[in-house]
Each structure stands twice: as structure tokens, then as C-alpha cells.
Design an enzyme around this catalytic site. Structure first.
Site, PDB file in Angstrom:
ATOM      1  CG  ASP A  48       1.379  -4.658  -2.692  1.00  0.00           C
ATOM      2  OD1 ASP A  48       1.764  -4.422  -1.536  1.00  0.00           O
ATOM      3  OD2 ASP A  48       1.674  -5.695  -3.320  1.00  0.00           O
TER       4      ASP A  48
ATOM      5  CD  GLU B 296       5.343  -0.828   1.640  1.00  0.00           C
ATOM      6  OE1 GLU B 296       5.873  -0.980   0.511  1.00  0.00           O
ATOM      7  OE2 GLU B 296       4.266  -1.345   1.965  1.00  0.00           O
TER       8      GLU B 296
ATOM      9  CG  ASP C 254       3.813  -9.919   1.789  1.00  0.00           C
ATOM     10  OD1 ASP C 254       2.627  -9.648   1.497  1.00  0.00           O
ATOM     11  OD2 ASP C 254       4.771  -9.626   1.071  1.00  0.00           O
TER      12      ASP C 254
HETATM   13  C1  NOJ Z   1       3.339  -7.861  -1.962  1.00  0.00           C
HETATM   14  C2  NOJ Z   1       2.009  -7.903  -1.289  1.00  0.00           C
HETATM   15  O1  NOJ Z   1       2.138  -7.748   0.100  1.00  0.00           O
HETATM   16  C3  NOJ Z   1       1.307  -9.183  -1.644  1.00  0.00           C
HETATM   17  O2  NOJ Z   1       0.058  -9.223  -1.027  1.00  0.00           O
HETATM   18  C4  NOJ Z   1       1.164  -9.279  -3.149  1.00  0.00           C
HETATM   19  O3  NOJ Z   1       0.577 -10.507  -3.487  1.00  0.00           O
HETATM   20  C5  NOJ Z   1       2.539  -9.187  -3.798  1.00  0.00           C
HETATM   21  N1  NOJ Z   1       3.168  -7.969  -3.392  1.00  0.00           N
HETATM   22  C6  NOJ Z   1       2.440  -9.222  -5.332  1.00  0.00           C
HETATM   23  O4  NOJ Z   1       1.713  -8.144  -5.791  1.00  0.00           O
END
Ligand code: NOJ
Length: 974
Positions: free
Chosen positions: A538, A541, A614
Site C-alpha cells: 500500500d 505512490e 479508498d
Molecule cells: C490506505 C489504504 O488505501 C487502505 O486500504 C488502508 O486500510 C490504509 N492505508 C491503512 O493501511
């Protein structure tokens, strides 16, 4: 006092977002990015100058050099604006007709970044041995088949033609501009005389005068607009190399619709951003970014970028792949209904465009796959249901969640752990208080054939007591700040952090070594891991909470001295590339890794799955998630899905049910939720919703043979797992904008998930004169050759799923707790007879975890039904045997081993049921050829609505005892 950044981090953790809105001010608009503003200004000046506009770039004819094999030529390019600056152009025609166009500055003050393609391509493409360039007076051209590439000398214009018609044109609008490197001049203030007000009708004259007086200003503007440094919000980008952007127009004169360039939350057929009344006023932006609470309809950047697009019309599809790793903005407009113009503006890098001649969508998928690779064949279990949330807070929590799934008989394959498993967000290191027994916990999960996925983010907490940071620092493999010295420091979940520079090859073996479950290192609790744990990447970017646009400063320095701006969009892919290699190589022989990534680039399909980040718990996000997943498939990255339920918010039961319906028809199926949301696992729902979700999940498991067969096909051909209408019916203009229904692989399954509140029915578009059967009720609908909308029921418990007439769909209908437990389960075959009485389908199986399929250890069967003289014969044959060594769409198949061990392991697996839909009359006998009468039941069809509509006749053959791996025939005598 806490620094504001930390406060920001904490508030992210504790705030329930009530006003759900993107923080647009965190991200640039085109006019806030100097190079985009400059690029768009060129296009505005060109529009104003109309026919007076001429590209200053031309080919330096005497310099043309054709290579001995004649499929490559190089030549100098001159710009009349800067006669002393040299550019070089190179065109190569590949064996498959793809044309690569490269242009770079030659002997410049500095070197432009030219390595994007080396990260995206799987290998150096094969140059044609047959195609030859021929130079004439005005142009140089290469003809092959029905295609021709023409490079006009003055002004420089590159066109790909088919049948004499232009399909793709570069610099046809004269917007090409490669800003050369220059030395910063000490500011000289020169006041230009204001141009006289133009009189009505005298515009052209004014243009001509302006052009003559100061051609540079006429073309590229008269100010050093953000050339040497640039401010955004509180940040200053020092831009030590000065201006180096690249603008190029790419037009598709015969194509009215374009698709691709993910990732954007928008319709699949890309709406306009320029020209008359554009849908969006900003260009599509490609700049990988962690966009908090992103909009459901916007050309804004999101987490990943794939600079590839398809231009489509009823008689042609062509494609473009621009191997550029820097921030890129793309304007889209239509010169007419039938033509599309795009304008690409990149911050840095060379021009490296691949023109994919098509002429069909399937051809483009093969052409693109030959460049950047086919999608990975994932582990079979990863196509099951993934249960995630931020966070399962302890090993006991994980065990309880698993127990509840089992008590409710709900299938699930994978349990996930988000960042809170890690002690102070030091990935690899367990929080020993809450996860005292990670190995035992994982083994408890694995006892049911299940896996775990654990998050590993790219930011490393800057403390010497964290071995990952300490070792990376000692090895000097961390990204450097703009000074080029020391370690860049920014803020992320772990507080003050640094980032590994995966562009540095010295980081690779070291990174891979961290995932070995056997190599015990003192002080490392990650060694408390097992090979049943896979990885979630995660924030790659990369997300930097206190950085410009929530990312790294562009003047940070990577391996080789390249600035972050040059490689920003490639960065996330390298992280998941190395992680997937690490997971694959942790065992000998290697096993298939599962790595989920949020950030991606062209080529990411080789490394694992992505998700759409998200999303919000809204109906709009549910709907656009489908379109985003389709767009990713177009760009090669089929293994995609959206957070089921929506990451933010607490979905009401109706929404949750619909979201599961969407989710099971995504290639990647994972429920996930923000830390502040209420728990919403399927077993927590009230009836009737709980039962509905259980049925939905079971449907996914029933259809796993369809999904795996589709994944295997895409892993060979590149044709996406989810196929929108234009891919299946490229000649049907009515389907070009359809992006809320799609087919799964070649299975003939057509789905239209419901994404509106309170729906009880919906319309489904049928593009052809063929019968379509409702998957559940066997209601039969008939399409029309010019396309037809049908209205179907879609109450909350109903999902519009159809089987296209002419398909045979293999399923496994026994409910199990996880997919590995289905390995020896029997199959059901749904034979959906087409209007001519025939049908066909495929089934692909292998061990699902190893690479033995690459050595021919697999089962690949074809099923076909033919009707002749009142006899329907259902037969099966071994496609492995038949198609060994054959090329599918030009991609060679793996070898096949006829005596393969895998086939033996499923040697006794049988077909337990055959359902034949659409027989013309009741059978008089049903037998396995050479055998006795079988047990069967027949329900006659009920006609309604004419032309074969109504409820289909259904023949159910019970347990014919035929084996999946053997050839056989079932004979139905009518
Ligand atoms: C951002 C991610 O997009 C999300 O899915 C994750 O739960 C949070 N970071 C925490 O790791």
C-alpha cells in the site's frame, strides 16, 4: 507540541469522515503545474492561429539513416525556433506491425530520462525482418500488409494508415514541443511592445506578424513560466534541470471513442476535457497520488497510471502506449463524432510512443501484451473471497472472525492484516502484545486451506532499532533528498520515515532476503512468518503525508541521479515487482505469490492484483468502481477490484448486499473498511441480508472454474478477464458507451450488477440476434442484430446474470469453506444452446499454486454441443493435446504434458450434472455414447413474447459419471 504532520496522521486515524469530499486543494490543477499550463497554452495558441499554425519541427532529411535490416530509421529533427538544438528521431517497425516512435534531444546540456520503457517492457521487441523504409522527397514510408507508416518531413508528422486511411497521427495539429535543456539566464527585463488591438477580420495578419517578429514567443509563449522553480502551496520545487517538458498531439481521425489511460474515476468511454463544451475542464492527469476521499467522477489523478489507450470505431481499433514515467496530462476532444484528438503533456522524459495497429481490440491486447507482458496467472485461492478490515486487532480476533465464517457456512479464502499488526508500523515486526503467536494464528487459518495477507508499506521508520531501516541505510539504498546527499525524510504511518530506492539494483536481493521465512536474523520477529502469508503493498505512490501533493518532492534523487519527477509513476510498480519476486522466491521450487498493490504502471499486470483504493460507501462509488476495473483491464491489469462495502462509511444493508453482488463479479474480491467504520463482516448482518450475502459468496465459489479459465486465457492472450461490450462486439456502435455490464472471459457469462438504491428491475443491452438465458431462472431473452434493450427483474436478492446462447459453462456447486477444499469436487455443465442448436465452452485447471503448469501440468478441456438430425451430441476433448505449441493470437502456449501428474490427481473427478437449456423438444433418450440410458428430467419451455422468448426448456442429466479428464460423448436423441 506535536508537529502538524503528526496531528494530521492522528486525525486521519480518529476522524470519521462526515463531509465526504476530496481535498482538491492538496492536488494541482493543470494551471498550477507550470509545464501543463505551458503545454495547454501551446494548444490554445494553435487553436487561435487556426490554419496559420505550423509546427516548427521538421526532419533533417540528409541525416536519414536506414539500418541494414531496413525496419529502423534514424534521423535528426530540427526546430526552426532553436536552430542550434539537435533532436533525434527513431522509428522501428516490430515483427507484429507495432511502430515505435522515439525522439530525444541529442548532445543536449543534460540527458532526458529515457528508461521508462526498460521498466515497462518485458524484453526488447523483435524488429521486423521484412518491412522496409523508403525515403521520398516529402516523406519516408514503410508499407506492410494493409498498413503504412508515413513520416512527413516538413512539418514533422507521423501517421499510421490502414487501407490508405489515417488511423493515428502524431503532431498533425503541430503541438509537438520538446523543451530543450538550457542554461538559466540572469533575468533581463525586456518590455515587449504591446501588440496593437486586432481589428475585426485582421486576426490572421496579427498572427503572421507576431510569428515573424518573435517566432519563439508565438509558439511557446513569451515568459519563462515556472521554468526554474515552482511553488505549490507551501512547497518549492527547485527544478535544477529547468524546463524539459514534452507536448505531443495524437489524433485518431477515424475513431470516435477512446478508452484506457487509467486510473481515473470516470466512464469507460472517456469523456472530453477540451474543445466545445467539454465534460471535464481539466485534462486527465497521470500522477500517482494518494487522493483522500476521491471524487466518483473526475479526471483527477489516482493511485496508478497506465499511459495506454484504445481508439475505437465500428471498423477499426488502434492503440497507443506512451512509455513515460513522469507526470502526464492528457486532453481529449472530438473534432467530429467520428474522430478524437488527444494532447499529451509530460513533465520530463523522451517521446517513446508505441503505435498499435490493431485492427481489432483483441489484436491490440496481444500487441500490448507482447510489449509489457501478459497478466500473471494468480494462485487459484486468490480468486476466492478476501476478508479485510483496518484492522483485525489481534490473533484472537482473526481466529474469532474465522470461526464465525465457519459457523455460518460462509466461504472465505483469505484473512488480511492491515498496518496495526506491526509494532509501531515497523513492517515485518509483529506487535507482540496483540499478535503473540503469528505462526500458530497463520497455521490455524491454513488448517482450513486458507491464507493470510499482511501489509508491507514502503516507508521505513527511521530508527536504528528497526533492522529494515538500519540495513537499508547501511546499504545506502534509500531515496536521497534534492541535495543528492543523505537520506530523504518524510512522514507516513510510521512517523519520520525513509523510502527504499528500488531503482537501485543493490536494494533488490536485500529486499528479497527479508521475506525468507527460514533465514533467521537476530532481532527480527518477521521470521515468525510462514509461506501461507502473502503481501499487500500500500502507500507506494509513494504516499508522504507532509510532502507536496501527499507524495515525494519531485527534486528528490534516485539511483543514477534521476530526479523523482522522472520516475514518479513507475515507482510504485517497482515496489510490487520486487515484493512479488521476494514472495515467489522464498521457497524452492518457487510458488505463485499474491501481492496486492495500490500504485501501478504499465507492466504491473506481471506482478499481481490492484484495487481502486479508498472508495466511499456511496452508490456512485460502487458504480464507478466497475468502470475503473474495466478500464484497468483495457490497460492490461485485469486482476482488479474495489473495496466491497466502500472503504469509508457504514453502508446500509441494501448497499452492502449490492456491493457484494458487484464484488463477486470483480476479478479481485475483497471486503475492506476504514478503521473508524463499524464492523460489517457478512456474518454480522441481520436476515434476510445475511442469507443473501452468503448466497452471493457461494455463487462466486460456484463460478471459480469460470474465473480461473478466464484468468488463464488472459495470462496467454492479454484479452481482459472482464470484457466490456466494445471488446466483444467491436462493430456495434450502440455498445461503445456501455460500461455497466460486461462478459467474463470467453465464458459467455454476461453480468449487469445493480448499483442503484431501491432498484427492482433494470435494462440490459443485448448486442446480437442470439438467445440469452437468465442464469438462475432460465428465462430466455432474444437480442436483435441491431441491438436491443431488455427489461429484467433485479430485486435485492437478484443479480442480472445471463448465459449467452452458444456457451457451455462449467461450475462446481458444492458449498465449501474455502476454495482449496473444492479441488476434488465434481462439475456441473450448463449447456446453453444457441439459436442454431450448438454451444461451446472451455475449462482450465492446474494445481493453482506452483509453476508446474508452465511445464505442461494442466488440464484444458473443450466441451461442445452440436445438433443435427434430431440428435444433440455433447462431446469433450483435450485442448492441451490439440493445441500444443500452437500460437493463440500470436502468443505461444505453454507446452503440454499428456501424462501429467496434475491430471492424475483429478483423474476421478466427474461431471455430476449436465443442464441443457433450449432443447427444441423432449428427448426420447439420453445416453453416454456406448452406455445405458441415463437418469434425466425434462421441463418443457414456456413461450412468451415471440421469437423464442419465455422460459427455456431444461434438460437435467443426473450424474452421467463421465470424467473431466477423459474424452466422452453424451447423445441426446430428440
Ligand atoms: C490506505 C489504504 O488505501 C487502505 O486500504 C488502508 O486500510 C490504509 N492505508 C491503512 O493501511
Amino acid at each position: 507540541m506535536l508537529p502538524w504532520t503528526l496531528l494530521g496522521v492522528l486525525s486521519l486515524l480518529i476522524t470519521v469522515p462526515d463531509a465526504l469530499a476530496v481535498k482538491s486543494h492538496d492536488f494541482k490543477t493543470c494551471s498550477q503545474a507550470g509545464f501543463c499550463r505551458r503545454g495547454r497554452a501551446i494548444s490554445a495558441r494553435a487553436a487561435e492561429a487556426k490554419s496559420a499554425w505550423k509546427s516548427p519541427y521538421s526532419l533533417d532529411v540528409p541525416s536519414i539513416a536506414i539500418t541494414p535490416n531496413k525496419a529502423v530509421f534514424k534521423a535528426g529533427v530540427k526546430s526552426s525556433l532553436y536552430p542550434d538544438i539537435k533532436f533525434g528521431l527513431e522509428l522501428r517497425v516490430h515483427e507484429d506491425g507495432v511502430v515505435r516512435v522515439r525522439m530525444d534531444e541529442v548532445d543536449g546540456l543534460r540527458k532526458r530520462y529515457d528508461e521508462a520503457a526498460s521498466w515497462a517492457l518485458i524484453s526488447e521487441p523483435q524488429i521486423s525482418q521484412e518491412i522496409t523504409w523508403t525515403a521520398g522527397k516529402k516523406d519516408i514510408r514503410a508499407k506492410y500488409g494493409n498498413n503504412e507508416v508515413v513520416v512527413a518531413f516538413q512539418p514533422l508528422k507521423i501517421s499510421l494508415l490502414r487501407g490508405g486511411k489515417e488511423q493515428v497521427v502524431l503532431n498533425g495539429r503541430g503541438l509537438l514541443h520538446m523543451e530543450h535543456f538550457r542554461t538559466k539566464q540572469v533575468a533581463e527585463t525586456k518590455t515587449e511592445e504591446a501588440a496593437p488591438e486586432a481589428e475585426e477580420g485582421a486576426e490572421q495578419v496579427v498572427m503572421d506578424v507576431a510569428k515573424e517578429v518573435n517566432p519563439r514567443a508565438w509558439f511557446e509563449g513569451d515568459t519563462e513560466d515556472d521554468w526554474w522553480d515552482e511553488r505549490f502551496s507551501t512547497w518549492t520545487d527547485t527544478k535544477p534541470k529547468g524546463p524539459e517538458s514534452l507536448s505531443i498531439d495524437i489524433s485518431f481521425p477515424n475513431h470516435g471513442t477512446i478508452y484506457g489511460i487509467p486510473q481515473h474515476a470516470t466512464r469507460l468511454a472517456l469523456p472530453t476535457t477540451a474543445g466545445d463544451s467539454p465534460t471535464f475542464t481539466e485534462p486527465y492527469r497521470l500522477y500517482n497520488a494518494d487522493v483522500f476521499e476521491y471524487l466518483a467522477s473526475s479526471p483527477m489523478s489516482l493511485y496508478g497510471s497506465i499511459p495506454v489507450l484504445h481508439a475505437h470505431s465500428a471498423d477499426s481499433t488502434v492503440g497507443i502506449f506512451h512509455a513515460v514515467g513522469s507526470e502526464t496530462w492528457i486532453d481529449v476532444s472530438h473534432a467530429s463524432d467520428k474522430s478524437t484528438q488527444t494532447h499529451w503533456i509530460s513533465e520530463s522524459g523522451i517521446l517513446d510512443v508505441f503505435l498499435m495497429p490493431g485492427p481489432t481490440p483483441a489484436d491490440i491486447f496481444a500487441q500490448y501484451a507482447r510489449l509489457t507482458g501478459t497478466p500473471v496467472l494468480p494462485p487459484h485461492w486468490s480468486l476466492g473471497y478476501h476478508q479485510c478490515r483496518w484492522n483485525y486487532i489481534s490473533s484472537e480476533d482473526v481466529r474469532t472472525v474465522q470461526k464465525r465464517f465457519d459457523e455460518e457456512d460462509m466461504p472465505v479464502d483469505v484473512f488480511w492484516l492491515d498496518i496495526e499488526y506491526a509494532n509501531e508500523h515497523k513492517y515485518f515486526m509483529w506487535d507482540e502484545k496483540n499478535f503473540p503467536d503469528p505462526v500458530e494464528m497463520t497455521n490455524d487459518v491454513a488448517a482450513n486451506g486458507r491464507k493470510m495477507v499482511v501489509i508491507v508499506d514502503p516507508h521505513l521508520k527511521r530508527t536504528d532499532s528497526y533492522p529494515a531501516f538500519k540495513e537499508a541505510s547501511d546499504r545506502k539504498v534509500l531515496v536521497k533528498p534534492a541535495s543528492g546527499d543523505g537520506e530523504y525524510e518524510g512522514w507516513c504511518w510510521s512517523g519520520s520515515s525513509s523510502w527504499i530506492d528500488f531503482f537501485n539494483p543493490n536494494s533488490w536481493d536485500w529486499w528479497k532476503s527479508l521475506f525468507k521465512t527460514t533465514a533467521l536474523k537476530s532481532g527480527w520477529s518477521w521470521t515468525l512468518s510462514t509461506t501461507d502469508i502473502h503481501i499487500w503493498n500500500d502507500m507506494n505512490e509513494p504516499s508522504v503525508f507532509n510532502g507536496p501533493e501527499i507524495s515525494m518532492p519531485r527534486d528528490n534523487v534516485h539511483h543514477g541521479g534521476w530526479e523523482h519527477r522522472d520516475i514518479h509513476n513507475i515507482n510504485g510498480m517497482l515496489f510490487s515487482n520486487l515484493t512479488s519476486q521476494a514472495v515467489r522466491e522464498r521457497t524452492d521450487p518457487p510458488t505463485r505469490p499474491f501481492v496486492l498493490t495500490r500504485s501501478f504502471f504499465a507492466g504491473s499486470q506481471r506482478f499481481g492484483a490492484m484495487w481502486t483504493g479508498d472508495n466511499l460507501g456511496t452508490w456512485e462509488h460502487m458504480a464507478v468502481g466497475i468502470q475503473m476495473v474495466l478500464a484497468n483491464g483495457i490497460a492490461g491489469l485485469s486482476f482488479a477490484g474495489s473495496d466491497v462495502g466502500g472503504f469509508f462509511g457504514n453502508p446500509e444493508p441494501e448497499m452492502l448486499v449490492r456491493w457484494y453482488q458487484v464484488g463477486i463479479f470483480n476479478p479481485f474480491l475483497r471486503a475492506h473498511a476504514h478503521i473508524d467504520t463499524k464492523r460489517r463482516e457478512p456474518f454480522l448482518q441481520e436476515e434476510p441480508y445475511k442469507g443473501m450475502i452468503k448466497d452471493i459468496l457461494r455463487l462466486r465459489y460456484t463460478m471459480l472454474p469460470v474465473w480461473y479459465t478466464a484468468f488463464r486465457e488472459t495470462s496467454v492472450t492479454g484479452v481482459p478477464v472482464l470484457r466490456p461490450h466494445y471488446v466483444v462486439f467491436p462493430k456495434d456502435p450502440k455498445g461503445f458507451a456501455v460500461d455497466d455490464q460486461y462478459f467474463i472471459g470467453s465464458s459467455g457469462i454476461l453480468v449487469k450488477p445493480i448499483t442503484t438504491k431501491g432498484a427492482t428491475e433494470t435494462t440490459v443491452y443485448l448486442a446480437e440476434d442470439e438467445v440469452y438465458y437468465d442464469y438462475f431462472s432460465h428465462h430466455v431473452y432474444r437480442g436483435a442484430s441491431k441491438g436491443k434493450d431488455i427489461t429484467v427483474h433485479a430485486e435485492l436478492h437478484e443479480i442480472p446474470v445471463f448465459v449467452r446462447g452458444g456457451s457451455i459453462v462449467p461450475t462446481r456447486e458444492r458449498p465449501r469453506r474455502s476454495s482449496p477444499l473444492m479441488k476434488l469436487d465434481p462439475f456441473t455443465l450448463r449447456v446453453a444452446l444457441g439459436k442454431t442448436g450448438s454451444a461451446r465452452g472451455e475449462l482450465y485447471l492446474d494445481d493453482g499454486v506452483s509453476y508446474s503448469h508452465e511445464k505442461g501440468q494442466f488440464v484444458w478441456r473443450e466441451f461442445s454441443a452440436e445438433t443435427a438430425k434430431k440428435v444433440v451430441r455433447l462431446t469433450t476433448k483435450n485442448l492441451g493435446l490439440e493445441r500444443v505449441g500452437e500460437a493463440v493470437d500470436g502468443v505461444a502456449l505453454a507446452s503440454y504434458n499428456p501424462g501429467n501428474e496434475f491430471a492424475k490427481t483429478i483423474g476421478e473427478v466427474r461431471v455430476e450434472k449436465v443442464v441443457v437449456l433450449g432443447l427444441a423438444s423432449k428427448p426420447t433418450s439420453v445416453k453416454v455414447e456406448g452406455g445405458n440410458e441415463l437418469v434425466w428430467e425434462y421441463t418443457p419451455g414456456v413461450a412468451a413474447g415471440g421469437k423464442g422468448e419465455g422460459v427455456a426448456s431444461v434438460l437435467t442429466i443426473k450424474d452421467p459419471k463421465v470424467l473431466i479428464v477423459k474424452d466422452w460423448a453424451i447423445v441426446i436423441q430428440l
